[in-house]
Design a protein around this motif. Sequence first.
Motif, PDB file in Angstrom:
ATOM      1  N   ASN A 105       2.868  28.668  -7.789  1.00 29.38           N
ATOM      2  CA  ASN A 105       2.287  29.887  -8.335  1.00 29.38           C
ATOM      3  C   ASN A 105       3.157  31.083  -7.960  1.00 29.38           C
ATOM      4  OD1 ASN A 105       0.578  31.705  -9.471  1.00 29.38           O
ATOM      5  ND2 ASN A 105      -1.130  31.339  -8.087  1.00 29.38           N
ATOM      6  N   SER A 106       4.388  31.111  -8.443  1.00 26.42           N
ATOM      7  CA  SER A 106       5.359  32.110  -7.998  1.00 26.42           C
ATOM      8  C   SER A 106       5.022  33.529  -8.436  1.00 26.42           C
ATOM      9  CB  SER A 106       6.758  31.736  -8.478  1.00 26.42           C
ATOM     10  OG  SER A 106       6.797  31.691  -9.882  1.00 26.42           O
ATOM     11  N   SER A 111       4.619  16.856   4.216  1.00 27.63           N
ATOM     12  CA  SER A 111       5.488  15.915   3.524  1.00 27.63           C
ATOM     13  C   SER A 111       5.422  14.523   4.141  1.00 27.63           C
ATOM     14  CB  SER A 111       6.933  16.422   3.473  1.00 27.63           C
ATOM     15  OG  SER A 111       7.455  16.567   4.768  1.00 27.63           O
ATOM     16  N   VAL A 112       5.302  14.458   5.462  1.00 28.00           N
ATOM     17  CA  VAL A 112       5.146  13.158   6.112  1.00 28.00           C
ATOM     18  C   VAL A 112       3.830  12.517   5.699  1.00 28.00           C
ATOM     19  CG1 VAL A 112       4.790  12.031   8.349  1.00 28.00           C
ATOM     20  CG2 VAL A 112       6.664  13.656   8.060  1.00 28.00           C
ATOM     21  N   SER A 113       2.770  13.311   5.624  1.00 30.35           N
ATOM     22  CA  SER A 113       1.450  12.754   5.297  1.00 30.35           C
ATOM     23  C   SER A 113       1.389  12.203   3.870  1.00 30.35           C
ATOM     24  CB  SER A 113       0.354  13.797   5.502  1.00 30.35           C
ATOM     25  OG  SER A 113       0.390  14.774   4.489  1.00 30.35           O
ATOM     26  N   ASP A 118       4.690  16.739  -8.058  1.00 30.28           N
ATOM     27  CA  ASP A 118       3.261  17.070  -8.018  1.00 30.28           C
ATOM     28  C   ASP A 118       2.797  17.333  -6.589  1.00 30.28           C
ATOM     29  OD1 ASP A 118       3.026  16.843 -10.776  1.00 30.28           O
ATOM     30  OD2 ASP A 118       2.444  14.721 -10.674  1.00 30.28           O
ATOM     31  N   GLU A 119       3.274  16.537  -5.660  1.00 32.70           N
ATOM     32  CA  GLU A 119       2.913  16.745  -4.248  1.00 32.70           C
ATOM     33  C   GLU A 119       3.516  18.040  -3.725  1.00 32.70           C
ATOM     34  OE1 GLU A 119       2.627  12.007  -3.157  1.00 32.70           O
ATOM     35  OE2 GLU A 119       4.522  13.059  -2.934  1.00 32.70           O
ATOM     36  N   LEU A 120       4.735  18.328  -4.126  1.00 43.41           N
ATOM     37  CA  LEU A 120       5.378  19.578  -3.721  1.00 43.41           C
ATOM     38  C   LEU A 120       4.604  20.774  -4.269  1.00 43.41           C
ATOM     39  CD1 LEU A 120       7.740  20.955  -2.309  1.00 43.41           C
ATOM     40  CD2 LEU A 120       9.025  20.751  -4.427  1.00 43.41           C
ATOM     41  N   ASN A 121       4.183  20.696  -5.532  1.00 41.76           N
ATOM     42  CA  ASN A 121       3.412  21.782  -6.138  1.00 41.76           C
ATOM     43  C   ASN A 121       2.034  21.935  -5.513  1.00 41.76           C
ATOM     44  OD1 ASN A 121       5.364  22.669  -7.921  1.00 41.76           O
ATOM     45  ND2 ASN A 121       4.746  21.246  -9.513  1.00 41.76           N
ATOM     46  N   ALA A 122       1.513  20.884  -4.910  1.00 46.40           N
ATOM     47  CA  ALA A 122       0.184  20.945  -4.295  1.00 46.40           C
ATOM     48  C   ALA A 122       0.226  21.561  -2.893  1.00 46.40           C
ATOM     49  CB  ALA A 122      -0.424  19.550  -4.222  1.00 46.40           C
TER      50      ALA A 122
END
Length: 80
Positions: free
Chosen positions: A5-6, A32-34, A47-51
């Motif tokens: 959401n930049s 990131s580890v989780s 998708d994980e990075l965006n979350a």
Amino acid sequence: MKWGNSERFLSLRGSFDAYFGILQTKAFFDYSVSVSMRSGMPKINRDELNAFEFLAPNESEQRAIGDILLKLDDLITLHQ
């Protein structure tokens, strides 16, 4: 705040330095580890990075912080 959401984190436009700083935090490392425990090869997808969520000051607070730091920098330069 969502990473993707930049428009709410205006000072990051065109600058990857702030993103890099966020990626170096313990909070991002732990996140990131989780999310990468599902396979033998650690990775994080888009998708994980965006979350990933992080706290950031609103635009007016960012500008106020920047103004204070610029004044401090000028003061340090004056006294050298």
